[in-house]
Write an enzyme that holds these catalytic residues in place. Structure first.
Site, mmCIF file in Angstrom:
data_model
loop_
_atom_site.group_PDB
_atom_site.id
_atom_site.type_symbol
_atom_site.label_atom_id
_atom_site.label_comp_id
_atom_site.label_asym_id
_atom_site.label_seq_id
_atom_site.Cartn_x
_atom_site.Cartn_y
_atom_site.Cartn_z
ATOM 1 N N HIS A 1 79.177 26.940 69.309
ATOM 2 C CA HIS A 1 77.814 27.229 69.730
ATOM 3 C C HIS A 1 77.196 28.136 68.685
ATOM 4 O O HIS A 1 77.812 29.104 68.246
ATOM 5 C CB HIS A 1 77.819 27.902 71.096
ATOM 6 C CG HIS A 1 76.463 28.382 71.525
ATOM 7 N ND1 HIS A 1 75.449 27.509 71.838
ATOM 8 C CD2 HIS A 1 75.960 29.623 71.658
ATOM 9 C CE1 HIS A 1 74.370 28.213 72.160
ATOM 10 N NE2 HIS A 1 74.658 29.492 72.057
ATOM 11 N N SER A 2 75.989 27.817 68.268
ATOM 12 C CA SER A 2 75.257 28.609 67.297
ATOM 13 C C SER A 2 76.016 28.620 65.970
ATOM 14 O O SER A 2 76.280 27.569 65.419
ATOM 15 C CB SER A 2 74.999 30.005 67.847
ATOM 16 O OG SER A 2 74.068 30.685 67.054
ATOM 17 N N LEU A 3 76.391 29.791 65.458
ATOM 18 C CA LEU A 3 77.138 29.832 64.198
ATOM 19 C C LEU A 3 78.507 29.186 64.340
ATOM 20 O O LEU A 3 79.092 28.736 63.364
ATOM 21 C CB LEU A 3 77.289 31.275 63.696
ATOM 22 C CG LEU A 3 76.081 31.868 63.004
ATOM 23 C CD1 LEU A 3 76.346 33.309 62.587
ATOM 24 C CD2 LEU A 3 75.672 31.051 61.800
ATOM 25 N N GLY A 4 79.004 29.133 65.561
ATOM 26 C CA GLY A 4 80.274 28.462 65.798
ATOM 27 C C GLY A 4 80.215 26.983 65.458
ATOM 28 O O GLY A 4 81.214 26.388 65.068
ATOM 29 N N GLU A 5 79.045 26.383 65.597
ATOM 30 C CA GLU A 5 78.885 24.974 65.237
ATOM 31 C C GLU A 5 79.043 24.781 63.735
ATOM 32 O O GLU A 5 79.634 23.801 63.292
ATOM 33 C CB GLU A 5 77.512 24.464 65.678
ATOM 34 C CG GLU A 5 77.345 24.413 67.178
ATOM 35 C CD GLU A 5 75.962 23.937 67.570
ATOM 36 O OE1 GLU A 5 75.461 22.978 66.940
ATOM 37 O OE2 GLU A 5 75.393 24.513 68.497
#
EC number: 2.3.1.85
Length: 35
Positions: free
Chosen positions: A11-15
């Site tokens: 999610h977010s930077l995790g993507e």
């Protein structure tokens, strides 16, 4: 336990991290998309 994931989600930077880890984007693309 011998568990192995079939994939990784984020999610977010995790993507961005997930896409880089999975080899979908290059290191340069990961850095540029994070900023």
């Amino acid at each position: 336990m011998g568990l192995r994931p079939d994939g990784i989600i984020g999610h977010s930077l995790g993507e961005v991290a997930r896409a880089y880890y999975n080899g979908r984007i290059s290191q340069e693309e990961a850095i540029l998309s994070a900023y």
